[in-house]
Write a protein that holds these residues in place. Sequence first.
Motif, PDB file in Angstrom:
ATOM      1  N   THR A 163       0.848  -1.202   0.000  1.00 49.13           N
ATOM      2  CA  THR A 163       0.000   0.000   0.000  1.00 49.13           C
ATOM      3  C   THR A 163       0.878   1.245   0.000  1.00 49.13           C
ATOM      4  O   THR A 163       1.831   1.339   0.792  1.00 49.13           O
ATOM      5  N   VAL A 164       0.557   2.188  -0.881  1.00 52.83           N
ATOM      6  CA  VAL A 164       1.294   3.449  -0.923  1.00 52.83           C
ATOM      7  C   VAL A 164       0.750   4.351   0.178  1.00 52.83           C
ATOM      8  O   VAL A 164      -0.363   4.873   0.090  1.00 52.83           O
ATOM      9  N   ALA A 165       1.543   4.525   1.241  1.00 55.51           N
ATOM     10  CA  ALA A 165       1.104   5.331   2.377  1.00 55.51           C
ATOM     11  C   ALA A 165       1.395   6.814   2.164  1.00 55.51           C
ATOM     12  O   ALA A 165       0.726   7.662   2.746  1.00 55.51           O
ATOM     13  N   ALA A 166       2.405   7.129   1.336  1.00 50.64           N
ATOM     14  CA  ALA A 166       2.753   8.527   1.090  1.00 50.64           C
ATOM     15  C   ALA A 166       3.594   8.611  -0.185  1.00 50.64           C
ATOM     16  O   ALA A 166       4.181   7.615  -0.637  1.00 50.64           O
ATOM     17  N   ILE A 167       3.636   9.802  -0.765  1.00 51.37           N
ATOM     18  CA  ILE A 167       4.485  10.076  -1.935  1.00 51.37           C
ATOM     19  C   ILE A 167       5.343  11.286  -1.598  1.00 51.37           C
ATOM     20  O   ILE A 167       4.808  12.347  -1.233  1.00 51.37           O
ATOM     21  N   ARG A 168       6.650  11.129  -1.699  1.00 48.60           N
ATOM     22  CA  ARG A 168       7.542  12.274  -1.477  1.00 48.60           C
ATOM     23  C   ARG A 168       7.917  12.838  -2.835  1.00 48.60           C
ATOM     24  O   ARG A 168       8.497  12.151  -3.667  1.00 48.60           O
ATOM     25  N   ARG A 169       7.578  14.079  -3.057  1.00 45.95           N
ATOM     26  CA  ARG A 169       7.821  14.744  -4.337  1.00 45.95           C
ATOM     27  C   ARG A 169       8.608  16.012  -4.054  1.00 45.95           C
ATOM     28  O   ARG A 169       8.047  17.054  -3.682  1.00 45.95           O
ATOM     29  N   ARG A 172       7.967  18.162  -0.883  1.00 51.29           N
ATOM     30  CA  ARG A 172       6.566  17.983  -0.516  1.00 51.29           C
ATOM     31  C   ARG A 172       6.287  16.507  -0.243  1.00 51.29           C
ATOM     32  O   ARG A 172       6.795  15.635  -0.939  1.00 51.29           O
ATOM     33  N   VAL A 173       5.468  16.254   0.756  1.00 47.29           N
ATOM     34  CA  VAL A 173       5.059  14.881   1.082  1.00 47.29           C
ATOM     35  C   VAL A 173       3.540  14.797   1.007  1.00 47.29           C
ATOM     36  O   VAL A 173       2.825  15.556   1.672  1.00 47.29           O
ATOM     37  N   ILE A 174       3.047  13.896   0.166  1.00 45.56           N
ATOM     38  CA  ILE A 174       1.602  13.685   0.026  1.00 45.56           C
ATOM     39  C   ILE A 174       1.242  12.469   0.866  1.00 45.56           C
ATOM     40  O   ILE A 174       1.617  11.337   0.539  1.00 45.56           O
ATOM     41  N   LEU A 175       0.522  12.710   1.963  1.00 45.91           N
ATOM     42  CA  LEU A 175       0.154  11.627   2.861  1.00 45.91           C
ATOM     43  C   LEU A 175      -1.139  10.958   2.408  1.00 45.91           C
ATOM     44  O   LEU A 175      -2.056  11.626   1.918  1.00 45.91           O
ATOM     45  N   SER A 176      -1.226   9.665   2.573  1.00 45.98           N
ATOM     46  CA  SER A 176      -2.414   8.867   2.248  1.00 45.98           C
ATOM     47  C   SER A 176      -2.984   9.239   0.886  1.00 45.98           C
ATOM     48  O   SER A 176      -4.142   9.656   0.770  1.00 45.98           O
ATOM     49  N   PRO A 177      -2.191   9.115  -0.173  1.00 50.57           N
ATOM     50  CA  PRO A 177      -2.711   9.455  -1.499  1.00 50.57           C
ATOM     51  C   PRO A 177      -3.854   8.522  -1.883  1.00 50.57           C
ATOM     52  O   PRO A 177      -3.798   7.322  -1.630  1.00 50.57           O
ATOM     53  N   GLY A 178      -4.877   9.081  -2.472  1.00 55.68           N
ATOM     54  CA  GLY A 178      -6.022   8.278  -2.872  1.00 55.68           C
ATOM     55  C   GLY A 178      -5.771   7.583  -4.185  1.00 55.68           C
ATOM     56  O   GLY A 178      -4.688   7.692  -4.792  1.00 55.68           O
TER      57      GLY A 178
END
Length: 226
Positions: A163-169, A172-178
């Motif tokens: 499961t992708v819990a977050a994306i670090r870009r 910036r950190v995107i938490l719980s991406p849908g």
Amino acid sequence: MREMTVPAQYLQIAADVASRVAAGDLPEGERLFGRSVMASEYGVSPETIRRALRMLADMKVIDVKPQSGAVVLSRDNARRYLEDFGEGAESRTLRMQLRQIVQEYEELNRRMEKVSAALLRSEETFSSAAEPLPSFEVPVPKGSPLTGRSIGALRFWQSTGGTVAAIRRGQRVILSPGPYAELYGGDVMILIGTPAAAEAARRLAAVPEETEEAGGRQPAAGKGAD
């Protein structure tokens, strides 16, 4: 000092009714009040009255008929019941008390087993929850086939088991991406799952070797056929 035993309530009520029959207060053929009325009179439950009447019916002091109530049968049997009650009351009471204690003990054991099992399940759940979930960083390289595609469209969990819990870009950190969150080259996925799931995600994100080789064989600019 010997402990005094007290007969159970239904035995005391049965003895009291038998005494009234033996004394003539309740003559033969007399119909007794209903269980609810007697329960109110003695301050006990209707079930206690039922047991008392059943005892007297077994000794032929009264006759209990369904839907008709109880009727006094025999004054002589009432006297005999009182004699038996006086001689054997203590022994019967002790047996009854022992039987009740055994029943309570068995019920207590059942409750202890039930609570113990629930406690063990609770501790196992808490222990599992207290352990940190394993997480892995999976980079998305430039030219990855994941670029521009959403997590939902990739069926990421079905494909990798993670499961992708977050994306670090960048910063910036995107938490719980849908499921509609898209991935881009340079992203780093924070994956929750097993090492096998992380390895499957890395393979999914890898740039195909064919693309790399094709890109390396392209002719230099300005050169062509004569």
